[in-house]
Design a protein around this motif. Structure first.
Motif, short mmCIF file in Angstrom:
data_model
loop_
_atom_site.label_atom_id
_atom_site.label_comp_id
_atom_site.label_asym_id
_atom_site.label_seq_id
_atom_site.Cartn_x
_atom_site.Cartn_y
_atom_site.Cartn_z
N LEU A 208 9.44 -2.25 -7.14
CA LEU A 208 8.41 -1.72 -7.80
C LEU A 208 8.84 -0.01 -7.73
CD1 LEU A 208 5.37 -3.18 -6.44
CD2 LEU A 208 6.25 -3.30 -8.76
N SER A 260 1.89 -3.58 -11.75
CA SER A 260 2.47 -3.95 -11.07
C SER A 260 2.85 -5.54 -11.14
CB SER A 260 2.17 -3.57 -9.50
OG SER A 260 0.69 -4.11 -9.08
N PRO A 278 7.89 -7.19 -2.42
CA PRO A 278 7.49 -6.08 -2.51
C PRO A 278 6.77 -5.37 -1.14
CG PRO A 278 5.93 -7.62 -3.60
CD PRO A 278 7.02 -8.07 -3.43
N ASN A 289 -0.35 -7.97 -4.34
CA ASN A 289 0.97 -8.51 -4.92
C ASN A 289 0.89 -9.94 -5.14
OD1 ASN A 289 2.25 -6.03 -4.56
ND2 ASN A 289 2.76 -6.30 -2.49
#
Length: 311
Positions: A208, A260, A278, A289
């Protein structure tokens, strides 16, 4: 039920979304970390099916492994979790020195086993290459440790393509970890052809871009940590990168997810990328996530994002 993926030629199967644990005890990387929050990151991960945790000697240093061990001991779930950790650094007269020598690797594996309170490490990486040790010799040492049951899979990180080829001369490398994200895509031409051909999993770090690809920053955002040194945070390109992220936000909005999620899902649609790790600063980010696994990108979405970030 999550469809787990195989790491290279190993017997390890992981949730394709793992936890990058450099904010778990990584006091040398982030200021003012709370260790209890770090432990909560690990608890939240394993309680929600995220069975792949990535750490390293250098996170802390040493402290990340120790905190992860505490959580796994209290949970009783050590055998349900795949731990990846990394060694290569030592401190000499206050300076960091990289060492891949067989004796050093053996010694550091023993120390890591103690910090992790375990009798085996699932995935052991050489974190950085040194200049002196032949890479196939270093990997040969890890193969011996694997045969002894002390590690289950072999990885390298930050190796050049040529160093990777030397390391994998006997076919022992299971995983390569390297920088790869939509703002740093050189791995597509350097690593990916070789790793795909040789059944080596590629796992990106900084997926990211240290938060830039999450959509949470604006042109007014400021930073006081290692991000100030990263190329995609430099003033002349920062605004351009944010503008690209805003275009991804349009795709995310259509799907009812975050930027994301779309970015991470895009990586998982790349043939070379097996899993992503991540990071997270709080348990809510861990859960967020995991929502990536619910994102379905069309071929048009994948092409649009590819084209946008090649421009």
């Amino acid at each position: 039920m999550v469809n787990k993926v195989q790491l290279g030629k190993s017997e390890l199967f992981v949730n394709p979304i793992g936890l990058g644990a450099n904010a778990v005890g990584g006091h040398n990387l982030y200021p003012n970390l709370d260790e209890e929050i770090g432990k909560d990151l690990v608890r939240t991960s394993i309680d929600n099916g995220m069975n792949f945790i990535d750490t390293a000697f250098s996170y802390g240093p040493e402290r990340s492994e120790e905190l992860i061990a505490e959580v796994l001991k209290e949970s009783g779930k050590r055998h349900d979790v795949i731990i990846g950790t990394k060694i290569a650094q030592k401190f000499v007269d206050g300076q960091t020195v990289i060492d891949n020598s067989p004796a050093f690797l053996r010694s550091e594996v023993e120390k890591s086993l103690k910090r992790l309170q375990t009798d085996y490490i699932d995935l052991l990486y050489i974190h950085y290459p040194d200049e002196a040790t032949p890479k196939d010799e270093a990997i040969g040492t890890l193969k011996q440790l694997k045969d002894e049951g002390k590690i289950r899979a072999i990885g390298v990180s930050n190796f050049s393509t040529e160093q990777l080829k030397e390391a994998n001369k006997d076919g022992y490398v299971d995983v390569v970890q390297g920088e790869y994200n939509l703002l740093s895509r050189s791995a597509e031409s350097t690593y990916f052809p070789y790793t795909v051909e040789n059944n080596i999993s590629f796992i990106p770090y900084f997926p990211l871009a240290s938060g830039l690809l999450t959509g949470k920053y604006t042109t007014k955002s400021t930073f006081n940590d290692f991000r100030t040194r990263l190329p995609y945070f430099q003033e002349e390109v920062f605004a351009k990168n944010l503008a690209k992220v805003e275009q991804v936000r349009n795709i995310a909005h259509q799907k009812g997810v975050d930027v994301s999620h779309v970015v991470l899902a895009w990586y998982l649609n790349q043939e070379a990328v097996t899993a992503i790790i991540p990071g997270a600063k709080n348990p809510e980010q861990v859960l967020n996530n995991l929502k990536t696994l619910d994102v379905q990108l069309s071929n048009d979405d994948i092409l649009a994002i590819d084209t946008l970030f090649k421009a």
